[in-house]
Write an enzyme that holds these catalytic residues in place. Structure first.
Site, PDB file in Angstrom:
ATOM      1  N   ARG A  23      -9.103  -2.821   2.465  1.00 26.27           N
ATOM      2  CA  ARG A  23      -9.454  -2.234   1.158  1.00 26.27           C
ATOM      3  C   ARG A  23     -10.884  -1.698   1.141  1.00 26.27           C
ATOM      4  O   ARG A  23     -11.115  -0.587   0.651  1.00 26.27           O
ATOM      5  CB  ARG A  23      -9.231  -3.260   0.046  1.00 26.27           C
ATOM      6  CG  ARG A  23      -7.760  -3.500  -0.271  1.00 26.27           C
ATOM      7  CD  ARG A  23      -7.594  -4.471  -1.416  1.00 26.27           C
ATOM      8  NE  ARG A  23      -8.187  -5.772  -1.086  1.00 26.27           N
ATOM      9  CZ  ARG A  23      -8.381  -6.756  -1.973  1.00 26.27           C
ATOM     10  NH1 ARG A  23      -8.062  -6.577  -3.248  1.00 26.27           N
ATOM     11  NH2 ARG A  23      -8.893  -7.896  -1.589  1.00 26.27           N
ATOM     12  N   ASN A  41      -4.135  -4.751  -3.332  1.00 26.29           N
ATOM     13  CA  ASN A  41      -3.169  -5.521  -2.553  1.00 26.29           C
ATOM     14  C   ASN A  41      -1.947  -5.824  -3.400  1.00 26.29           C
ATOM     15  O   ASN A  41      -2.039  -5.945  -4.627  1.00 26.29           O
ATOM     16  CB  ASN A  41      -3.770  -6.857  -2.112  1.00 26.29           C
ATOM     17  CG  ASN A  41      -4.719  -6.716  -0.944  1.00 26.29           C
ATOM     18  OD1 ASN A  41      -4.698  -5.718  -0.240  1.00 26.29           O
ATOM     19  ND2 ASN A  41      -5.539  -7.738  -0.726  1.00 26.29           N
TER      20      ASN A  41
END
Length: 776
Positions: A23, A41
């Protein structure tokens, strides 16, 4: 209004993309391209929405794969167009995780990343007196630290790890929120002000005075036994140069002969102890940081002293470098090798919960170097052998598991594969993913069985997998087989029995993304055959769905059943009896028992037939007076390999009967090898020559049988599997012989060739049979 050339795209990224800095990488990439949107996520992986000029969005898509973090494994990226959101929020943000997002259309859950050794950046800070994390034992960042062992649930966020109980301080929070910081969204992030703390206590729990690491090193130098809490459980440590401490640890742990791992502070010390090639160096210092088995340097050489009780009689050492900040600190204080072995009694599972560790290790350890960060899952150290440039996995655990493996045939229905009895693992499979558990141990006591059943329940919950197929070994007395039957009786799952050696070969095929057919050579100790005998020296014509037994060692009695596994001289008796050869010194050592065992075998009393290759190695080890009894699995064969002289190139001949037409199985007279070894011993031939001629004879018979099978089948690929192929000397002779004969040779490089890989093979067979409609 959005610009005319503005597009917005939704992307789903699947694979190992949580806990590896993915990320933050997405955020940095999108920001660099001046794109807006979000990344989050969810249990199936990573969701991305990105908006901006079409060419910039296209470039972003390219960079996702070409510049992904080194620990990320991207399996698939899917895209879909979205309506542009306009200039309402031009930023690109990391959004809160979506626990349920994608659940309806994505049954595949994202893999959990394995634990990762401390990176170079964190080590520099650990050693920098000016850094606020100087000598902090839990330093980590996005690129390193605990993952699998602290994860309670998915998606991987701090709230679902064992770090949830340690709220971040202001400084750590600032790092966590800063896109330019390498700790941006590092879930185990902490520091001395807000993170776990270290303590040193004696076996009763009373604190030991002094700085914990320095005091612990002092205890080791004084010859004491220390329990150390690592990433996936506790180790037991002693000074590797102290014979009395090593012998005491061996006695307390009930580990008679099996070598201990040697913990060294750096690669330089490892080089002084063992001969290392580039692959061994890379493994020792890489992110997995396993125990690496490597050959000792021959004398004379200057190296730290290793006590005789550390690795008695071994030409190899199992080397382990520091892989956590605590290990690095302890190694720096010791400045020399230590033993670092699993925190358990022999044959019990690794202790990883604090209360259990104090209860089970309190009589073994004099003190405990421990901390208050909970370990959620146990993970023993991985073990990899490097021999002549060849990597041979021995135990797949910390650093490697549970990284998923890819099935050659996707599992259309969820699969639970229950594995074997020894070196137990289990495997869950769905779609292309096969998640192999870390090594658990031998299913021979209640504690290991409990760890096994708890582990299956935990993985099934974590990966949201309810098995429709349960694959198992054919041996009716394996506890794993009984578990499979009990589980199927309680559910609607379909049982899928998989023959032991077929599973070995299927695991090897899976590693190479091959479906077969191949000529499979499966050599191991024992496995239940489809004819009710114990197989172990097998030539199978195999693909993932099935096999035909095309050749095998001629079966001989296993006198006394399990007693013959513990006492290799019994196998020498039956093999020599089969050829009418004298037992020489081995017969004299056992007197009347020798004749009793021969009579027992001849009468077929408690003497099941076996074609085991492993027992053949046992017999020759006994003929050479290397080992009459064993104290751990494979000990006789290991000592026979150590004895073999690599300069010897000739080998013993073996009779091979292959009936015309190729319909009946070739029969290989393995007893010829034992008789030839006995004849050489009688003639005074050096033991190293005898051992080498035996190994060379086995390699040649493998190449000979494979060549004959090629003539009748046209197959040109050979797969080698089974625990016998952990033998580096045998591999060094077998693989080149097959390649010179024009074969493509498949060997294991990701999972063990021993029974630790059986569950993967079972899962692959179940998936392939289901795909072929064999399980309707």
């Amino acid at each position: 209004m959005p610009r005319v050339d503005t597009v917005r795209v939704g992307l789903r990224v699947e694979g190992t993309v949580q806990g590896v800095g993915f990320r933050p990488f997405v955020h940095a990439t999108a920001s660099r391209l001046a794109l807006s949107g979000l990344v989050a996520n969810d249990p199936a992986g990573v969701l991305i929405e990105v908006e901006g000029p079409a060419d910039a969005v296209a470039r972003f898509r390219e960079l996702l794969e070409s510049q992904a973090p080194p620990l990320a494994v991207i399996e698939r990226i899917t895209t879909r167009p979205l309506p542009p959101a306009g200039e309402a929020d031009p930023r690109f943000v990391i959004a809160a995780s979506h626990r349920a997002a994608g659940a309806a259309d994505h049954t595949q859950r994202t893999p959990i990343a394995p634990d990762i050794a401390t990176c170079a950046d964190c080590l520099r800070e650990l050693r920098d007196p000016a850094d606020r994390r100087h000598r902090y034992p839990f330093i980590n960042c996005t690129n390193c630290g605990p993952r699998y062992t602290i994860t309670r649930d998915l998606p991987y966020d701090r709230a679902r790890t064992t770090m949830a109980g340690f709220p971040m301080c202001a400084d750590c929070s600032a790092e966590y929120e800063d896109p330019t910081d390498r700790r941006f969204h590092a879930q185990p992030l902490c520091c001395p002000a807000c993170g776990p703390t270290l303590r040193l206590v004696d076996a009763s729990g009373t604190p030991v005075p002094g700085e914990p690491v320095a005091a612990a090193a002092g205890l080791l130098r004084a010859g004491r036994i220390l329990a150390v809490k690592g990433l996936g459980g506790y180790h037991l440590a002693v000074d590797a140069g102290c014979e009395s401490a090593a012998a005491a640890l061996r006695a307390r742990k009930h580990r008679a002969d099996k070598p201990f791992a040697v913990f060294v502070p750096d690669l330089e010390t490892a080089e002084r102890l063992c001969e290392l090639d580039d692959e061994a160096r890379e493994l020792l210092t890489g992110p997995q940081c396993p125990i690496v088995l490597a050959a000792r340097r021959p004398p004379p050489h200057e190296a730290p002293t290793i006590a005789a009780s550390v690795a008695p009689g071994c030409r190899e050492l199992g080397l382990l470098l520091p892989y956590t900040p605590l290990h690095h600190l302890l190694a720096a204080e010791l400045a020399g090798p230590a033993v670092l072995t699993s925190g358990n009694l022999a044959d019990e599972p690794l202790a990883f919960r604090d209360d259990d560790a104090f209860a089970r290790l309190g009589t073994l350890a004099d003190a405990f170097l421990t901390h208050d960060r909970p370990i959620h899952r146990r993970a023993d150290d991985s073990v990899i052998r490097v021999h002549s440039g060849r990597t041979v996995p021995v135990r797949r655990a910390r650093g490697c598991a549970p990284a998923p493996l890819t099935l050659p045939v996707p599992a259309a229905r969820p699969v639970l594969a229950c594995g074997a009895e020894l070196k137990s693992t289990f495997c869950l499979a769905r779609g292309r993913h096969a998640v192999l558990s870390p090594h658990l141990g031998d299913l021979e006591n209640y504690e290991t069985l409990a760890a096994y059943t708890d582990g299956i329940a935990d993985f099934a919950r974590l990966y949201a997998l309810d098995p429709a197929l349960i694959a198992h070994d054919l041996h009716p007395e394996y506890l794993s087989t009984k578990y499979a039957h009990d589980r199927a009786d309680a559910t609607d799952a379909r049982l899928v029995g998989v023959q032991h050696h077929h599973a070995h070969l299927a695991a090897c095929l899976t590693e190479h993304q091959a479906r077969g057919p191949v000529i499979g050579v499966a050599f191991d100790g024992l496995g239940w055959g489809i004819d009710g005998t114990l197989w172990g020296g097998e030539f199978l014509l195999a693909d993932l769905c099935g096999f035909r037994r095309a050749g095998h060692l001629v079966p001989v009695p296993l006198p006394g059943g399990a007693a013959a596994v513990r006492e290799p001289w019994r196998m020498a008796a039956v093999h020599l009896d089969a050829t009418g050869s004298d037992g020489l010194a081995v017969r004299r050592r056992h007197g009347a028992r020798w004749d009793h065992v021969r009579a027992l075998a001849a009468a077929g009393v408690n003497s099941p037939l076996t074609s085991s290759a492993g027992r053949l190695f046992d017999a020759v080890a006994a003929v050479l007076s290397l080992r009459d009894t064993v104290r751990y699995e494979g000990q006789a064969a290991i000592e026979l390999e150590r004895c073999a002289d690599p300069a010897v190139r000739d080998g013993y001949p073996v009779r091979i009967d292959c009936p015309a037409g190729g319909e009946d199985a070739c029969r290989v007279h393995g007893a010829d090898l034992v008789r030839a070894a006995a004849d050489d011993v009688r003639a005074g031939t050096p033991p190293g020559t005898v051992a080498a001629r035996f190994h060379n004879g086995v390699a040649r018979l493998i190449a000979d049988v494979c060549g004959r099978l090629r003539e009748t089948t046209g197959l040109t690929t050979v797969a080698l599997s089974g625990g016998v192929f952990q033998n580096g000397f045998l591999l060094d002779r077998t693989v080149p012989a097959l390649e010179r004969a024009g074969f493509r040779v498949l060997t294991h490089r990701q999972v063990p060739c021993n029974d630790g890989g059986i569950s993967l093979g079972q899962a692959a067979v179940a998936a392939a049979r289901d795909d072929a409609g064999d399980l309707e």
